[in-house]
Design an enzyme around this catalytic site. Structure first.
Site, PDB file in Angstrom:
ATOM      1  N   CYS A  85       0.836  -1.206   0.000  1.00 56.26           N
ATOM      2  CA  CYS A  85       0.000   0.000   0.000  1.00 56.26           C
ATOM      3  C   CYS A  85       0.875   1.263   0.000  1.00 56.26           C
ATOM      4  O   CYS A  85       1.439   1.618  -1.022  1.00 56.26           O
ATOM      5  CB  CYS A  85      -0.999  -0.036   1.146  1.00 56.26           C
ATOM      6  N   HIS A 175      -3.353  -5.149   1.628  1.00 56.71           N
ATOM      7  CA  HIS A 175      -2.792  -5.342   2.976  1.00 56.71           C
ATOM      8  C   HIS A 175      -2.815  -6.824   3.354  1.00 56.71           C
ATOM      9  O   HIS A 175      -3.770  -7.289   3.984  1.00 56.71           O
ATOM     10  CB  HIS A 175      -3.611  -4.553   4.002  1.00 56.71           C
ATOM     11  N   GLU A 177      -1.196  -8.211   5.625  1.00 56.61           N
ATOM     12  CA  GLU A 177      -1.019  -8.342   7.084  1.00 56.61           C
ATOM     13  C   GLU A 177      -2.342  -8.262   7.829  1.00 56.61           C
ATOM     14  O   GLU A 177      -2.394  -8.502   9.040  1.00 56.61           O
ATOM     15  CB  GLU A 177      -0.043  -7.269   7.591  1.00 56.61           C
TER      16      GLU A 177
END
Length: 196
Positions: A85, A175, A177
């Site tokens: 990102c 993302h 994560e």
């Protein structure tokens, strides 16, 4: 690199989702440390993660803290780097809707906040080359508008490029994560330990 072939990964920790990346890598048995100030670069490490967050804030802090030039040099010299990102924005050679650029090491043109307010955040599952179908969470995400020679496109969503690789730089719009899927982080680690 330690004798057990486990890489040490530095995670830029001046702003953004750095803690979540460290948690993902911990699940893969990988040691990480936070890069917050210049002295954190005194140690040897095998890879770098540039997390999501606010790219303008991160870019300013990188310069204010004296981290910008040494990290840029390491990326240019082949340090395996994974930008997610805002990290994609930091790596991009050109931003189509922003006069600023940052590291400029990744030969792509990126549009910031490409999905607008209506699609400001969304979730999908798509294929990533070399990995397969994975969950993708987009939050005010950038997209890659165009790539130059040598850049490999790894994934598209709705026809738009969302994951690319150039030499040892891996950069994505979403993302990883924020899901429990470790595939993207494992892919990055495989680049470091020479499994690809």
């Amino acid at each position: 690199m330690p004798p057990n072939n486990t890489p040490l990964i530095g995670v830029l920790a001046v702003q953004g989702a750095f803690a979540e990346h460290r948690q993902m890598l911990a699940k893969l048995g990988v040691n990480t440390f936070e890069i917050r100030q210049l002295k954190d670069l005194d140690r040897e490490f095998d890879g770098l993660i540039l997390p999501g967050g606010e790219s303008t804030v991160q870019g300013k802090l990188l310069r204010d803290l004296g981290l910008f030039s040494p990290l840029q040099e390491r990326i240019q010299n082949g340090l395996p780097t994974f930008g997610t990102c805002a990290g994609l924005i930091l790596l991009a050679e050109k931003l189509s809707n922003d006069k600023n650029t940052y590291f400029g090491t990744l030969p792509v043109t990126v549009e910031r906040n490409a999905y607008g307010r209506q699609l400001g955040s969304f979730y999908t599952e798509e294929n990533v080359e070399g990995i397969g179908k994975i969950p993708m969470t987009f939050i005010r995400a950038p997209q890659v508008e165009s790539v130059r020679d040598g850049v490999k496109i790894l994934a598209k969503v709705k026809g738009q490029i969302v994951a690319v690789q150039y030499q040892k730089q891996l950069a994505i719009s979403f993302h990883p994560e924020l899901s429990s899927d470790l595939s993207m982080h494992q892919y990055f680690l495989n680049q470091i330990v020479g499994k690809h």
